[in-house]
Design an enzyme around this catalytic site. Sequence first.
Site, short mmCIF file in Angstrom:
data_model
loop_
_atom_site.label_atom_id
_atom_site.label_comp_id
_atom_site.label_asym_id
_atom_site.label_seq_id
_atom_site.Cartn_x
_atom_site.Cartn_y
_atom_site.Cartn_z
N SER A 1 0.80 -1.22 0.00
CA SER A 1 0.00 0.00 0.00
C SER A 1 0.84 1.27 0.00
CB SER A 1 -0.89 0.04 1.24
OG SER A 1 -1.62 -1.16 1.36
N ASP B 1 -11.28 0.02 -5.09
CA ASP B 1 -12.18 1.20 -5.04
C ASP B 1 -11.97 2.25 -6.13
OD1 ASP B 1 -13.28 0.13 -2.78
OD2 ASP B 1 -12.46 1.59 -1.39
N ASP C 1 -10.31 -0.60 9.02
CA ASP C 1 -10.70 0.12 7.79
C ASP C 1 -10.49 1.62 7.94
OD1 ASP C 1 -11.73 -2.22 6.53
OD2 ASP C 1 -13.55 -2.04 7.74
C1 BGC Z 1 -5.11 0.57 4.34
C2 BGC Z 1 -3.76 -0.06 4.01
C3 BGC Z 1 -3.71 -1.51 4.46
C4 BGC Z 1 -4.91 -2.26 3.92
C5 BGC Z 1 -4.97 -3.70 4.41
C6 BGC Z 1 -6.23 -0.29 3.80
O1 BGC Z 1 -7.45 0.20 4.25
O2 BGC Z 1 -5.19 1.85 3.81
O3 BGC Z 1 -2.72 0.66 4.62
O4 BGC Z 1 -2.54 -2.12 4.01
O5 BGC Z 1 -6.11 -1.63 4.26
O6 BGC Z 1 -5.30 -3.78 5.74
#
Ligand code: BGC
Length: 394
Positions: free
Chosen positions: A85, A171, A362
């Site tokens: 991410s 998304d 989330d």
């Molecule tokens: C976050 C990421 C994370 C992912 C998995 C996303 O909502 O922004 O930082 O790696 O969720 O948990």
Amino acid sequence: MRPVASLVTALSAASVVAAAPPLPVPGPAPPKDVNPFQGKTHFVDPAWTAKLDQTYAAFKQQGDKVNAERVRKIQKSMSTFVWVSRMSELSNIDNAIKAARQARLRTGKKQIVGLVLYNLPDRDCSAGESAGELKSSEKGLERYKKEFLKPYAEKVAAAPDLDFAIVLEPDSLGNLVTNMGIEFCAQAAPVYREGIANAIASLQFPHVHLYMDAAHGGWLGWNDNLPLAAKEFATVVSLSNNITAFGAKGPGPKKTNKIRGFATNVSNYNPFNALVRENYTEWSNSWDESHYASSLAPFLEAEGLPAHFIVDQGRVHLPGARKEWGEWCNVAPAGFGPAPTTTTNNTVVDSLVWIKPGGESDGQCGFPGAPRAGAWHDEYVQMLVQNADPSVYA
Ligand code: BGC
């Protein structure tokens, strides 16, 4: 007396035998439409299962042996996707490759590793809880191509002994279909398209199976949105055909890039097979994710796109948990959904998978005390364990 129908069947069967074509001559097999998950083990990510040690300890401390043992079972066998991410998380790919190779050596079973590619400039343009590190106004797209996609692709290309299922940018295209009224999303639209097209162009390898994100049934599953969504996906795939990997735009040799299909319900809470049809689904034909996949499939095919799906069941809400379909943040009560499986009873669905690793928040919303997006929330994951689908402990 034999019914007439069987007599007819018997006769026509006989004529089929008589008219049977000659045996096929050996030759090159036609290209097969193979489910990449078939016959492989869904990779279990030790970086995620290690986090559950805390959950195990919490149940032990509460004297809850049953749930403590359930945690151990999850740690042993439940597969989750590995999220990349931000740039600093590119090393997650190296760690996953190392662990998957060890698992293959240990078990002798082929591994399919699930990855999420999630770092578009101007990310999460409508909800904001997962805004990323790159901004298009600060050369974010250039950096995305050179400093994120390039090393990402090099790492997976160097591991042809494994298979990868890669989910592209959760998304993002959903926002382009329905949130153009939000100025930040409207501005981000061309950046998202070019970014994802580059990701597709950069990841064309036989052992890499790309699934574009198709949001979920409550978002793009409405009758009006289905054709718009399919068109948006097709636009991006065809844009990718004019891109030479690693960002250099050019006429290049004429080529057609491939994706395997679409990922739905990523980080959402919809059941694959709903036991209860919730009131908020109203007249929608996509009232659970199996129905959503079936509703979207013909629109994809009409655009020349492959109608194959993986569906996130990492967390599934319990019946009645939400008042509105739009609730997406740390929804409760929820449980771990059905265990990852290729037995889906829906021919367009390759596999149920756990994409969002349960326990990772989330955002600072929904469940009381929830931490920032991605951070561990043990109280929440304890609830997921207690409410898990029975297949998780089978
Ligand atoms: C976050 C990421 C994370 C992912 C998995 C996303 O909502 O922004 O930082 O790696 O969720 O948990």
